[in-house]
Design a protein around this motif. Structure first.
Motif, PDB file in Angstrom:
ATOM      1  N   LEU A 138     -24.537 -33.898 -33.494  1.00  0.00           N
ATOM      2  CA  LEU A 138     -23.938 -35.197 -33.807  1.00  0.00           C
ATOM      3  C   LEU A 138     -24.306 -35.668 -35.215  1.00  0.00           C
ATOM      4  N   ASP A 139     -24.791 -34.753 -36.051  1.00  0.00           N
ATOM      5  CA  ASP A 139     -25.226 -35.140 -37.388  1.00  0.00           C
ATOM      6  C   ASP A 139     -26.210 -36.302 -37.337  1.00  0.00           C
ATOM      7  N   PRO A 140     -27.349 -36.104 -36.719  1.00  0.00           N
ATOM      8  CA  PRO A 140     -28.309 -37.195 -36.574  1.00  0.00           C
ATOM      9  C   PRO A 140     -28.960 -37.516 -37.916  1.00  0.00           C
ATOM     10  N   SER A 141     -29.533 -38.717 -38.009  1.00  0.00           N
ATOM     11  CA  SER A 141     -30.277 -39.005 -39.225  1.00  0.00           C
ATOM     12  C   SER A 141     -31.769 -38.738 -39.023  1.00  0.00           C
ATOM     13  N   ILE A 142     -32.200 -38.685 -37.757  1.00  0.00           N
ATOM     14  CA  ILE A 142     -33.602 -38.357 -37.471  1.00  0.00           C
ATOM     15  C   ILE A 142     -33.633 -37.136 -36.564  1.00  0.00           C
ATOM     16  N   LEU A 143     -34.533 -36.229 -36.877  1.00  0.00           N
ATOM     17  CA  LEU A 143     -34.670 -35.035 -36.056  1.00  0.00           C
ATOM     18  C   LEU A 143     -36.097 -35.005 -35.515  1.00  0.00           C
ATOM     19  N   PHE A 144     -36.236 -34.925 -34.189  1.00  0.00           N
ATOM     20  CA  PHE A 144     -37.556 -34.820 -33.575  1.00  0.00           C
ATOM     21  C   PHE A 144     -37.780 -33.369 -33.167  1.00  0.00           C
ATOM     22  N   LEU A 145     -38.853 -32.801 -33.627  1.00  0.00           N
ATOM     23  CA  LEU A 145     -39.149 -31.410 -33.284  1.00  0.00           C
ATOM     24  C   LEU A 145     -40.502 -31.355 -32.589  1.00  0.00           C
ATOM     25  N   ASP A 146     -40.528 -30.824 -31.382  1.00  0.00           N
ATOM     26  CA  ASP A 146     -41.789 -30.696 -30.655  1.00  0.00           C
ATOM     27  C   ASP A 146     -42.242 -29.244 -30.732  1.00  0.00           C
ATOM     28  N   GLU A 147     -43.243 -28.994 -31.539  1.00  0.00           N
ATOM     29  CA  GLU A 147     -43.799 -27.647 -31.718  1.00  0.00           C
ATOM     30  C   GLU A 147     -42.715 -26.596 -31.936  1.00  0.00           C
ATOM     31  N   PRO A 148     -41.977 -26.708 -33.040  1.00  0.00           N
ATOM     32  CA  PRO A 148     -40.860 -25.773 -33.229  1.00  0.00           C
ATOM     33  C   PRO A 148     -41.307 -24.332 -33.422  1.00  0.00           C
ATOM     34  N   THR A 149     -42.561 -24.107 -33.846  1.00  0.00           N
ATOM     35  CA  THR A 149     -42.967 -22.726 -34.102  1.00  0.00           C
ATOM     36  C   THR A 149     -43.889 -22.175 -33.019  1.00  0.00           C
ATOM     37  N   ALA A 150     -44.194 -22.990 -31.998  1.00  0.00           N
ATOM     38  CA  ALA A 150     -45.108 -22.505 -30.955  1.00  0.00           C
ATOM     39  C   ALA A 150     -44.483 -21.323 -30.220  1.00  0.00           C
ATOM     40  N   GLY A 151     -45.275 -20.303 -29.998  1.00  0.00           N
ATOM     41  CA  GLY A 151     -44.812 -19.158 -29.228  1.00  0.00           C
ATOM     42  C   GLY A 151     -43.943 -18.193 -30.015  1.00  0.00           C
ATOM     43  N   LEU A 152     -43.808 -18.404 -31.327  1.00  0.00           N
ATOM     44  CA  LEU A 152     -43.015 -17.468 -32.136  1.00  0.00           C
ATOM     45  C   LEU A 152     -43.954 -16.566 -32.936  1.00  0.00           C
ATOM     46  N   ASP A 153     -43.455 -15.380 -33.273  1.00  0.00           N
ATOM     47  CA  ASP A 153     -44.271 -14.517 -34.131  1.00  0.00           C
ATOM     48  C   ASP A 153     -44.239 -15.106 -35.541  1.00  0.00           C
ATOM     49  N   PRO A 154     -45.193 -14.697 -36.401  1.00  0.00           N
ATOM     50  CA  PRO A 154     -45.294 -15.349 -37.732  1.00  0.00           C
ATOM     51  C   PRO A 154     -44.007 -15.272 -38.538  1.00  0.00           C
ATOM     52  N   ILE A 155     -43.267 -14.172 -38.394  1.00  0.00           N
ATOM     53  CA  ILE A 155     -42.020 -14.047 -39.171  1.00  0.00           C
ATOM     54  C   ILE A 155     -40.999 -15.067 -38.666  1.00  0.00           C
ATOM     55  N   GLY A 156     -40.867 -15.130 -37.331  1.00  0.00           N
ATOM     56  CA  GLY A 156     -39.956 -16.110 -36.743  1.00  0.00           C
ATOM     57  C   GLY A 156     -40.379 -17.525 -37.082  1.00  0.00           C
ATOM     58  N   ALA A 157     -41.685 -17.788 -37.061  1.00  0.00           N
ATOM     59  CA  ALA A 157     -42.190 -19.128 -37.352  1.00  0.00           C
ATOM     60  C   ALA A 157     -41.871 -19.513 -38.790  1.00  0.00           C
ATOM     61  N   THR A 158     -42.076 -18.577 -39.715  1.00  0.00           N
ATOM     62  CA  THR A 158     -41.774 -18.866 -41.123  1.00  0.00           C
ATOM     63  C   THR A 158     -40.288 -19.140 -41.296  1.00  0.00           C
ATOM     64  N   ALA A 159     -39.463 -18.362 -40.585  1.00  0.00           N
ATOM     65  CA  ALA A 159     -38.013 -18.561 -40.693  1.00  0.00           C
ATOM     66  C   ALA A 159     -37.632 -19.957 -40.200  1.00  0.00           C
ATOM     67  N   ILE A 160     -38.260 -20.411 -39.109  1.00  0.00           N
ATOM     68  CA  ILE A 160     -37.961 -21.754 -38.607  1.00  0.00           C
ATOM     69  C   ILE A 160     -38.430 -22.806 -39.615  1.00  0.00           C
ATOM     70  N   ASP A 161     -39.619 -22.593 -40.196  1.00  0.00           N
ATOM     71  CA  ASP A 161     -40.117 -23.531 -41.212  1.00  0.00           C
ATOM     72  C   ASP A 161     -39.104 -23.672 -42.351  1.00  0.00           C
ATOM     73  N   ASP A 162     -38.646 -22.520 -42.848  1.00  0.00           N
ATOM     74  CA  ASP A 162     -37.693 -22.539 -43.962  1.00  0.00           C
ATOM     75  C   ASP A 162     -36.412 -23.259 -43.565  1.00  0.00           C
TER      76      ASP A 162
END
Lengths: 376, 268
Positions: free
Chosen positions: B161-185
């Motif tokens: 819905l094209d929000p103006s605020i995005l809430f992320l709860d532990e977006p990188t938890a349980g991901l391998d470091p490569i996946g986590a970095t990709a999510i960060d980026d």
């Protein structure tokens, strides 16, 4: 508010060029109407989307601008946008980069093929499941024999806990159900038998039917719904949280620790529950007979003692532990089949209840043939 | 800092479950257009804070203002309108298991707006591409996706819905470091292109260093401090010191330092 006011689209034509001026916002809110109106335009040789008077544009607005320009260009029209702010240009560029149409739903095969595939899959699944169930039954019986040979290895604490859960705590509901069934049976039976002046035969009916069939069937159905489902859910949850795997690595056998206590509890308690249910059902019939049919309690008793034989009682009592075992094995087996996600627990629980009730009825039919043959 | 710059304002928040008080007199300001990281030990109520802000948890006391409007006394219609302005990514994606990824993305659009089915399909594909998922992920069911893909799909739905605020709860938890970095980026890139405000709960020190503009530290039942990582490094609270200057904190700091210099090199 009219549609036109919701999406400010002003269309100006000059020579062979059509200018679509976006006035006001173009966001997800306006997207539906804007799409319909832009799609209805017949493109002229040159189309321009003018963003000079647009204020807010979000990604979906930008997508609309991009996708119509793209379609017009494909149709051989000179299409461009004009007067966009740098932010708007960035969003339109985003839309261009991320233009990768994808399927929304998995492709569906030809219905005939799908039906056939479904039948094939179901057949394989049922055969597999039946094989797995037999294997599980064999495993359980083997472990049971081992454990009965060494009774000190039986998990008494767990066994008594499950006996409380499936037996003691089931008393109120099983009692209430049996009482009402006994009452209804006598009421319906008396109504039919009255036409032949044979009302007193309701006592024979309730006594024999309850002890031979109804007490044990109804109890089995109630226990399948109450305890069989609980077994599946408990063991299934433990499988999901990897508790079962943890047990194996420590050297505990899940059959010994999880399945056998539940199985023994049901095998021991089913006859007791069935006896209790039968007695309460007969009492229910007696209460109705006394209150509504004027059959005195002592007449009822004497008649029950003369018509009901030891065989009738034994038939029910022999079936009860077998049904208990069927329910426990089905419940625990389905629990062990849980895999993947939490939805699988619910699925398996449903299957376990249906399966155990179905198997109880199949076994009951076998028993009926068997007892008739041996004259019981 | 003017009022216009504050998009979420929490004042005197108190949350308790029975006798256990999770938050007491908690204050927090989130500025428009920033990525704020929320850190704290286990059980300090990071998720509870998020749930209070998005209205899933009724606070025992305190006020929460979003876009300058208090969330306490809204009519149902206004509340719905307000909810439309944010997207939430839950820890495990919380995708609807009976729907495909593309259908998941369409759920909020269908709920709020009427539009042509063809356009709905296009928007779903666009959002799926935007979060970096392959086009063949669209018709898949959540159970067929890996952890990282599930988070991306959850993000696509949160962004529907094209929000103006995005809430992320532990977006990188349980991901391998490569996946986590990709999510960060991805979070960084989306925040920059879409101008989002991001409320990010994390345990991941690398995420804090590479993504967050400011970090709020939850301890002693409130937000003890908010600031950039450099400011937090100088903050004397023992938990903060332990967190950022422990072995893991130091390692992340070094990596982030290296990444920063190379980033400047490219920029210049």
């Amino acid at each position: 508010m009219t549609q036109a006011a919701l999406t400010g689209l002003r269309i100006e034509t000059a020579g062979d060029e059509t200018r679509v001026c976006i006035v006001g916002p173009l966001t997800v809110r306006e997207a539906g109407i804007a799409y319909d109106r832009l799609a209805a335009l017949t493109p002229s040789p040159a189309m321009t989307i003018d963003l000079g008077e647009a204020d807010t544009i979000d990604t979906i607005g930008a997508w609309l601008v991009y996708r119509f320009l793209r379609d017009w260009r494909v149709a051989g029209v000179r299409a461009r946008y004009a007067n966009a702010t740098p932010e708007q240009e960035k969003l339109i560029e985003q839309a261009r980069i991320n233009d990768a149409p994808c399927e929304v739903r998995p492709r569906e095969a030809n219905p005939v093929v799908r039906q056939l595939a479904e039948i094939g899959r179901a057949t394989v699944a049922i055969t597999d499941r039946f094989g797995a169930l037999l294997a599980f039954l064999g495993l359980v019986l083997a472990r049971l024999a081992l454990q009965l040979a060494r009774p000190w290895r039986i998990r008494w604490t767990s066994l008594s806990h499950h006996m409380e859960q499936v037996g003691l705590k089931a008393l109120p509901i099983v009692g209430l159900m049996s009482f009402l069934i006994g009452l209804v049976l006598v009421q319906q039976g008396a109504y039919q038998l009255r036409r032949f002046g044979a009302e007193i035969f309701v006592v024979d009916m309730i006594g024999i039917a309850t002890l031979r069939e109804l007490g044990v069937l109804l109890t089995a159905i109630m226990v399948a719904g109450r305890s069989g489902s609980a077994f599946t859910a408990q063991i299934g949850t433990m499988k999901l949280t990897e508790e079962v795997d943890a047990m194996r690595t420590i050297g505990l056998d899940p059959i010994d620790t999880l399945v056998l206590p539940r199985l023994l509890a049901l095998v021991i308690l089913m006859p007791l529950l069935v006896f209790y249910a039968s007695m309460v059902a007969i009492a229910g019939g007696m209460v109705f007979g006394w209150l509504s049919l004027d059959i005195p309690v002592d007449t009822f008793f004497t008649r029950v003692r003369t018509v009901v034989t030891m065989d009738d009682f034994l038939v029910g009592m022999i079936k009860a532990p077998v049904f208990g075992m069927v329910i426990a094995v089905a419940g625990c087996f389905e629990g062990m089949q849980v895999a993947g996600d939490a939805a699988s627990v619910g699925e398996r629980t449903t299957i376990s209840v249906v399966e155990s009730i179905f198997m109880v009825i199949v076994f009951d039919a076998f028993f009926a043939v068997f007892f008739t043959t041996i004259g019981m | 800092m003017t009022d216009r710059d504050v998009i979420i304002r929490v004042r005197g928040l108190r949350n308790q479950f029975g006798a256990q008080v999770v938050h007491d007199n908690l204050d927090l300001d989130v500025r428009r257009g920033e990525i704020i990281g929320i850190v704290g030990g286990s059980g300090t109520g990071k998720s509870v804070l998020m749930r209070s802000i998005i209205g899933l948890q009724e606070p025992a006391a305190g006020t929460i203002e979003i876009h300058g409007r208090s969330t306490a006394s809204l009519s149902e219609r206004d509340a719905k309108e307000l909810r439309r302005t944010w997207g939430v990514l839950f820890q495990n994606g919380a995708l609807f298991t009976s729907l495909t990824v593309a259908e998941n993305v369409q759920v909020p659009l269908r709920e709020y707006y009427r539009m042509d089915d063809h356009l709905l399909d296009e928007i779903a594909a666009f959002k799926i591409a935007m979060v970096g998922l392959d086009r063949d992920a669209g018709p898949k069911y959540p159970s067929d996706l890996s952890g990282g893909m599930r988070k991306r799909a959850g993000l696509a739905r949160a962004l529907a819905l094209d929000p103006s605020i995005l809430f992320l709860d532990e977006p990188t938890a349980g991901l391998d470091p490569i996946g986590a970095t990709a999510i960060d980026d991805l979070v960084r890139q989306l925040q920059q292109t879409l101008g989002l405000t991001v409320f990010l709960i994390t345990h991941d020190l690398d995420t804090l260093h590479s993504v967050c503009d400011r970090v709020a530290v939850l301890a002693d039942k409130r937000v003890i401090t908010v600031g950039t990582i450099d400011e937090l490094l100088a903050y004397p609270h023992p938990w903060v010191q332990e967190y950022f200057k422990g072995p893991r904190g130091r390692a992340a700091l070094q990596i982030a330092g290296g990444a920063d210099t190379s980033g400047h090199g490219e920029g210049g």
